[in-house]
Structures are given as C-alpha cells and as structure tokens.
Design a protein around this motif. Structure first.
Motif, short mmCIF file in Angstrom:
data_model
loop_
_atom_site.label_atom_id
_atom_site.label_comp_id
_atom_site.label_asym_id
_atom_site.label_seq_id
_atom_site.Cartn_x
_atom_site.Cartn_y
_atom_site.Cartn_z
N ALA A 350 0.84 -1.21 0.00
CA ALA A 350 0.00 0.00 0.00
C ALA A 350 0.87 1.25 0.00
N LEU A 351 1.93 1.20 0.77
CA LEU A 351 2.82 2.36 0.82
C LEU A 351 3.44 2.62 -0.54
N LEU A 352 3.88 1.53 -1.14
CA LEU A 352 4.57 1.70 -2.42
C LEU A 352 3.61 2.05 -3.55
N ALA A 353 2.36 1.77 -3.33
CA ALA A 353 1.38 2.14 -4.36
C ALA A 353 1.18 3.64 -4.39
N ASP A 354 1.60 4.27 -3.36
CA ASP A 354 1.44 5.72 -3.31
C ASP A 354 2.53 6.39 -4.14
N PRO A 355 2.13 7.20 -5.08
CA PRO A 355 3.13 7.77 -6.00
C PRO A 355 4.18 8.62 -5.28
N ALA A 360 9.83 8.82 -3.75
CA ALA A 360 10.86 9.17 -2.78
C ALA A 360 11.73 7.98 -2.40
N ALA A 361 11.19 6.79 -2.55
CA ALA A 361 11.91 5.60 -2.08
C ALA A 361 13.08 5.25 -3.00
N LYS A 362 14.09 4.72 -2.39
CA LYS A 362 15.18 4.18 -3.18
C LYS A 362 14.91 2.70 -3.33
N LEU A 363 14.54 2.30 -4.50
CA LEU A 363 14.17 0.91 -4.70
C LEU A 363 15.18 0.23 -5.62
N PRO A 364 15.39 -1.04 -5.40
CA PRO A 364 16.27 -1.76 -6.32
C PRO A 364 15.58 -1.90 -7.68
N SER A 365 16.34 -1.94 -8.71
CA SER A 365 15.71 -2.01 -10.03
C SER A 365 15.06 -3.37 -10.25
N LYS A 366 15.65 -4.39 -9.71
CA LYS A 366 15.07 -5.72 -9.86
C LYS A 366 15.00 -6.38 -8.50
N ALA A 367 13.92 -7.06 -8.27
CA ALA A 367 13.81 -7.73 -6.99
C ALA A 367 14.69 -8.98 -6.95
N ALA A 368 15.29 -9.20 -5.82
CA ALA A 368 16.11 -10.40 -5.68
C ALA A 368 15.25 -11.55 -5.16
N ALA A 369 15.83 -12.70 -5.20
CA ALA A 369 15.07 -13.88 -4.82
C ALA A 369 14.93 -13.97 -3.30
N GLY A 370 13.98 -14.81 -2.91
CA GLY A 370 13.84 -15.11 -1.49
C GLY A 370 12.91 -14.15 -0.80
N GLY A 371 12.17 -14.66 0.13
CA GLY A 371 11.28 -13.80 0.90
C GLY A 371 10.01 -13.49 0.15
#
Ligand SMILES: Nc1ncnc2c1ncn2[C@@H]1O[C@H](COP(=O)(O)OP(=O)(O)OP(=O)(O)O)[C@@H](O)[C@H]1O
Length: 818
Positions: A350-355, A360-371
C-alpha cells in the motif's frame, strides 16, 4: 496518500497503510482536534464564549429516560440493524468491549437498546461500519453537496450524526465504507436541515447540544458524584461519554484523579474549568494512547466503566478505527539512514502504491530472490519491486512485540528531500534484496548496548526528586525499556527543564537541545549542570555568540532552531559544528517551546537532524498558525499534559491572577509574593480587542478566571505617575502615543539592532532585528509567542539555589527567590 500536511516533501500517513480513519483524519489535519474546532468556533462571529456558547448538557432523570423508552418502544429484530443511529450496550456488552470484542457483535441476541429518535445507520451491518443518512435528507444533502464546499476541503464523508447531538459525526468520519465517499456534505449542507428545530447546524451548531438520548446505565443513580467506585469498582463514574466523542468529567468526583489521568492519556482537553472538564477523543489523542501502551480493549473498557451512560457504539468503533493501525510500520534510523519496516507485506504494498512514497523511495531495479515479494501496486512488470526477506519479516514481527519508539509519527519528520529518499525503504530494500542481514534495532534503549555506533554518555540526574507530574511525564515517555517520541505539556514554571534534562540523562546517547533564543540556550546549559553530574566539557552551546563543542565522543549540544535552520554562510567554526550536528545520530532531540516554532522551521530542522527520539516541551499546545496537528507527525503524539489548576492546588506552581486592563494607553502593574500576575493591556478600538477575546477563551478553557479592568485611571486611584497612577493620563497624550505606534513602519523597525540573533522571534526579517515597538498584532500577542510570558514555580522547590545565567528566566527566578 493523504499528504495534505503543509509543506512539500513526502509524508507517510497511517491512512496509506490501511485506509483507516485514523490516517485519514491525521493526514489531512482533518482529525479536527479540539483546538482547531475551538478556533472555528471563535472565528464564528456569533460565538460568545461563556454566554450562549456554553455546552448545553441536558441530563435526564430516570423517569424521563423510561418515558422515552416507552414512547419509542424498542422491538428487537424489527429494524434493529437498519434503524439504529447509535447503539447502546448493556453491561454485558460493555464487558465484551472491554475484552476487545468487535463492535456490534451482540452476544445472546437480546439487547435492551432504545430505539433512537432520529437518524439511520448501519444497514445490513451489525458492525456498524456503514452509517448512512435517512433517505430524504440524504437526497437533499447529495444535491447540495454537488455545489457545496467542505470544511477546508477536508471532510469528505458524511454520515449520520448521532441523533443526540446532531453535529459533526466524528466517529463516522472514520467509516471505511467507500460508498460514503459520494455522500460528501459540507457543514453548509447541514445548515438549516432541521428546519427550525432545536438545532442550528453548520459552523455554529456546536452551540446547541442535546444529549438527552444518551442512555444512562441502569445503576446510574449509584454513579452520581460521591457514590464512589466501591464494591464492584463500577460505581461513581464521573464521565459522560457522548457519541460525538466529547467526554465530560466531573471534577468533584472521588475518582477524579484516576479519571483525569486516564482521560488525559486518551483524549484532548478542550476546556478545564473548576467543576466540569470537557475532553475530545480524536485520532491523534487515541494514537497517543496506544503509543504509550494502552490497548483498544482497555481504552473502551475503562471508558465504559467510568461512564455514567452506556458507551455509544460510535465511540467503540471510533476507538477501534483509530487504534488498529498502530505499530504496523516502523521507521528505523540506522547509520544515519531511515528504513521503513513492516512485517505486513500488504502494508508495504500500500505504501509503495502511493506515488509520492514511490517517488521518494530508493528501490532496487530488480527484486532479488527469497522472501515475500511485495510488488508496488502501481508497478508494472519490470518495474522496481520491494522485497521483504523472510528472516527480516520474522525479526520484525518479534520486534513489533516490543513496539518501536520510532514509529509512524516519526516517519513524518523526514521532510528533507534527501533524507526521505533514504527513508522510504530504499536502502533497506536494497540491503534485503542483496541478501544482507537487514539492519534493524527496534528498541533503542534495550539495544543501545549492542549498538556498534554507540557513543554513550554517563551522566545522571542526581540533584532532584521528581515531582509526581514530572514522574508521570517521564513514565509516559519511557516504558517497556524504550523511549517514545512525543510532546509533554506542563504549565509555565512547572519544571519542564528538569523533565527534559532527565529524559536526556535516561537516553544514554547524545542529546541535541533546540531552544528559541540564545538566552534560553544559556538557561538550558545551566539546568543540565544544575540537575545532573554531567562534566562541564560535555555540555556545549552553539549560538551566534558562542561556538562550543564537547570533549569526548558524545555529550549535550544546546543550540537554537535558527542556528540549525540557517542556510546562509557560516564561519569556519560554525560550519564545523554544524557538520558535527548533522552527521550524528542523536539519542534525543529535545525541542523547547514547540508551540512557537513555525512549522516550516520544524520541518527544516527535522530534515537536517537525525535523532532516535524526539521530545517536545511546551506549556500550551495552542498555536496561532493552527498547525498544532502537524506536531503529531513532526514530533510525536502528546505524551502527557498536566492540568494548571491541579498543579496550582498542589502548590507546584504559583497561583495565577489574570487581569486585562482596557485602556487607550497605560502600564502594567506588578505581582505579589506567591502569586503570578498576568496583565494585558488592551487598547480599545484596535485589533487587540479581537485577540484579547481569544485569550479570554483560552483562560476560560484552562480553568482560570480573569478580571477586566475597564477604567484604568479609576483603578489606579491616582492622577499621575508621581502619585502612582497612570502615565499618559490625558486623552490627548494617549491619542498621540497611539498615533505614533500606528505610524511605525517595517523600515523603522529594521533600524533596531537585535541583541539576540538566535531569537526565533526575529524570523523572517532580512537583517536580524528586534521589534521594540512592533505592529499591533505583535503587541497583542498574535506574533506567535505564547500569552503567558512569565511565571514563578512556587512551592516544592529547593529554595536557595544559585541563580542561573540569562535574562528572562533569571528574572523569573530572581523574583521567586527574592
Ligand atoms: N522536582 C523539582 N524539585 C525542585 N525544584 C524544581 C523541580 N522541578 C522544577 N523545579 C524548579 O521550578 C522552577 C521552574 O522550573 P523551570 O524553569 O524548568 O520551569 P519551566 O516549566 O521550564 O518554565 P517555563 O515554561 O516558564 O520555561 C525552577 O526554579 C526549577 O528549579
């Protein structure tokens, strides 16, 4: 995302998490805290405090109550679900509430509820989430809503006002039913709806309140004041709990003290005169309650127990709505970076759905495995994903049990653009994605020992025995081995400094103390040295006059808001100290006089400084800029607020005498021993009269009485200055002075040299200047400074102490100690 808070930058609001009312109201400032509401009342021309504006609490007798029930015979099952405006509960249900049972879930099916007289609610939903208006009214409101305006555009949902009060239905504002969105009605829309009935709706509707439909508990007679909480512990409740979230407290009850302590923890005080206090449950106040460890079931249970009337259903729902989201997201400061953490993937989603957050978030370009992968709702394939490692989640769940001191409220403070980029989980996400052990230290105090960056100090408070209310304040801040951010409200002279110093001593990591001016900085240094055994070289001052830094790895730095927020060129030494301040993870950020610091400056400062815990201190949570609600997010919830009158009665602060002298010009008088006198000179026919009305309302709400002295000359009893009377006693002289004051321009003022460049009162001026003769707004107290300008801490003190350096407080202490 709510994001309506003033100023730019990212905001993280509870609403984002689960769309709850708590967040909604908090995010928009639309929680409409009691103060704001009062302001609206004050702004209403028709509002005359103390006259017809007083709450009209109608108490019905047993007979009337029974009559009412007969008139409107309740037929169980008939229109039980569709017709209820608000439900009432018997004692069994009360127990159920105390046990945290879902609102509206009715044990046994039989319910001695009384059919309400007006309004409709909760069709098809026993939980009562949906509250709708009766059909004709709804149609009319909808029609009007099309062209209507909302209160500041903030109130989006209309719902049935409880028939009893017919005023803004705060609990229902939190209804999560999206269908209600379209039933937007403004206050204007309410106006006149009752067609000339007892109620006058709209902005002034609060002048008329009818609580006759509140249902008294069967044994209410035993609950009258004086009956005591004996036997089953269920007697003598001193509260009236209204469906509109107002709570009235009888101060003459034998359990007043207990009830007061409880109420102050869960509600905002609106008005606290001698016999009846009024409080308001708000999303902020309830958030504060859970943040200090009160659970929803406890709040409902105790409230019900202390109440004379059956707890309205709305109240239970409101409390549930405001408390259920607590602790779902945490903001963790580590290595000078903020990490957003949550054990709930859906919350992160929900948080990340907020534009705004996403941006503002620093997100990785690709999600890594696990979790568990938590894809941002709005993100398409190939876009960044936010992953939460399983180990990380487990840890977060475990940590949540302890509850983190830096929570959503703390999240709000990261206004600084760059800090926000780090705050919104980017770094944490990257670390998690890279399979690293996620950094996470939830409970600062407990984990301080393990903190690799720890730079602990070792000073302790040794010269003081805390007074009961100081102890209470501190216990609200510290509990379960952790420190909570928030605000402590204590009257002038009650010893806020000792509370602040004690908090700094308890958090064994560096403390940055922010003051409003240079004199205050000196006084805080004095307070640290007076109450604790801190080595002198571990307390440093950073002002325009004094640039010190502590010896050793950590200590206490006392500076001003303006010094930290300053953006111009600094001296080399100033630069060096500022970079020290900015690069540290402070254990405690101590914020003095939080009510006078402009919100923009708060944001700036909080974006620059990183601290595990923030403590705001103030004598009054009233702000001229109406942004008091923002403090909840910028600093944290109110942790404790002491009652002036109680402290006066307890001999901890001076008995206060307020007098307002109405004149065309004059001079203030002086006080007597053990009494603090506050004189305000109000010049007739100027803006001051308007501001003085506001101050009068404030005094009434605080439980003070005041005297208006209309004819100064007569009151002075003499003719001229030599005879002890007034200066400027002739009408001509007064007019001359008034003309001179009114003729003062900003240019004239700019010529005045300041003697304290750190003073927050000098804000906004090009050169650092001080108003010696200011504009009328400033003179009449509208310049953002508090009304009470000085007081003495009488009684309970340790007389004969050395006098501190500094001006204002020095004078105060000098006065106190002779
Ligand atoms: N527990 C205590 N024991 C003895 N004296 C105390 C205690 N707490 C406070 N005092 C004294 O009471 C006086 C007022 O305290 P202080 O100046 O901290 O009040 P304050 O709330 O900060 O006031 P203001 O809002 O006006 O700044 C001081 O002289 C202080 O030393």
């Amino acid at each position: 995302m709510s994001g309506q808070g003033a100023g730019g930058g990212m905001k993280i609001r509870l609403k984002v998490v689960a769309g709850s009312g708590a967040g909604q109201a908090a995010g928009s400032g639309g929680g409409e805290g009691s103060r704001r509401r009062r302001r609206q009342e004050e702004d209403d021309e028709d509002y005359h405090p103390g006259a017809e504006g007083d709450p009209d609490v109608v108490i019905i007798s047993d007979e009337e109550a029974e009559e009412g029930e007969e008139d409107e015979a309740y037929v169980a099952g008939e229109d039980d679900e569709e017709d209820d405006d608000f439900e009432v509960y018997d004692s069994e249900e009360k127990e159920e509430a105390a046990a945290g049972g879902a609102p509206g879930s009715k044990a046994g099916g039989s319910r001695p509820a009384r059919k309400p007289t007006r309004g409709r609610g909760a069709p098809g939903s026993k939980a009562g989430q949906r509250v709708v208006l009766d059909a004709p009214a709804r149609g009319a409101r909808k029609a009007r809503a099309a062209g209507g305006r909302g209160r500041g555009g903030q109130r989006k949902k209309a719902a049935a006002a409880p028939a009893a009060s017919r005023r803004r239905p705060r609990p229902a504002e939190l209804a999560e039913d999206a269908d209600l969105e379209e039933e937007f009605v403004s206050d204007e829309d309410y106006e006149g709806e009752e067609g000339g009935g007892t109620y006058r709706l709209g902005a002034a509707d609060e002048e008329y309140r009818d609580f006759t439909s509140l249902r008294l508990k069967p044994d209410h007679f035993n609950r009258r004041a004086g009956a005591g909480l004996g036997g089953g512990g269920d007697r003598g409740g001193p509260l009236w709990v209204c469906p509109d979230c107002r709570v009235f407290l009888e101060t003459f009850s034998p359990v007043y003290k207990q009830a007061y302590d409880f109420l102050i923890a869960i509600a905002e005080p609106v008005s606290r005169p001698e016999f009846i206090h009024e409080y308001q449950l708000t999303p902020h106040s309830l958030y504060a309650a859970v943040s200090i460890g009160l659970e929803m079931g406890t709040i409902v249970g105790v409230l019900g127990r202390l109440s004379k009337n059956v707890l309205p259903r709305e109240i239970r729902e409101f409390i549930q709505g405001c408390t259920q989201n607590y602790g779902k997201v945490k903001l963790v400061l580590q290595h000078n970076r903020f990490f957003v953490e949550s054990p709930h993937p859906e919350v992160l989603r929900a948080l990340l759905a907020d534009p705004v957050i996403r941006d503002a978030a620093k997100l990785p370009s690709k999600a890594a495995a696990g979790g568990a992968a938590v894809a941002a709702g709005a993100a398409g394939a190939g876009e960044a994903e936010f992953r939460v490692g399983a180990a990380r989640r487990d840890r977060a769940v475990a940590d949540l049990a302890q509850m983190e001191e830096i929570d959503l409220a703390a999240a709000e403070d990261a206004e600084d653009e760059e800090a926000q980029r780090q705050a919104a989980g980017g770094q944490g996400a990257q670390a998690a994605a890279a399979g690293e052990q996620a950094p996470h230290r939830p409970s600062y105090l407990l984990d301080a020992v393990e903190d690799p960056d720890r730079e602990l100090h070792s000073f302790e408070v040794e010269a003081a025995k805390h007074r009961p209310y100081q102890e209470k304040s501190l216990s609200k801040m510290f509990g379960n081995g952790r420190a909570r951010s928030g605000i402590i409200v204590l009257p002038c002279g009650a010893g806020k400094s000792l509370v602040g110093v004690s908090a700094a001593a308890r958090i064994k990591k560096g403390c940055l103390c922010l003051c409003t001016n240079g004199v205050s900085v000196d006084q805080w240094k004095y307070q640290f040295e007076m109450w604790t055994n801190v080595p002198k070289d571990q307390v440093c001052r950073f002002t325009s006059q004094t640039r010190e830094w502590f010896e050793g790895p950590t200590g206490v730095c006392i500076t001003t808001y303006t010094m930290v927020a300053f953006t111009g060129r600094r001296s080399t030494e100033g630069e060096r100290i500022m970079s020290q301040i900015m690069s540290r993870e402070w254990g405690l950020l101590l914020l003095d006089e939080v009510h006078v610091v402009p919100a923009a400056m708060f944001r700036k400062v909080l974006g620059i400084v990183k601290a595990h815990c923030k403590l705001g201190l103030t004598a009054t949570l009233v702000r001229e800029d109406s942004l008091i609600g923002d403090l909840n997010f910028l600093i944290g919830p109110k942790l404790y607020e002491a009652n002036w009158l109680d402290l006066t009665r307890g001999g901890h602060i001076a008995s206060v005498q307020c007098a307002e002298k109405k004149a065309r010009a004059g001079r203030a008088g002086a006080g007597e021993e053990f009494d603090a006198f506050f004189y305000t000179l109000v010049t007739l026919d100027t803006q001051e009269v308007y501001f003085s009305a506001k101050r009068q309302q404030f005094l009434i709400d605080q439980g003070y009485s005041y005297k208006v002295i209309p004819h100064l000359l007569e009151a002075a009893g003499a003719e001229g200055p030599d005879g002890g009377g007034l200066l400027l006693s002739s009408h001509e002289e007064q007019l001359d002075v008034l003309a001179a004051i009114l003729a003062v321009t900003d240019a004239d003022l700019a010529e005045e040299e300041t003697d304290d460049k750190d003073d927050i009162a000098n804000l906004g001026k090009k050169s650092a200047t001080r108003r010696v003769v200011g504009d009328m707004a400033a003179l009449s107290g509208a310049a953002g400074m508090r009304y009470m300008e000085y007081s003495t801490g009488a009684g309970g003190g340790q007389g004969g102490r050395a006098r501190p350096p500094g001006g204002g407080k020095l004078a105060k202490m000098a006065k106190k100690y002779g």
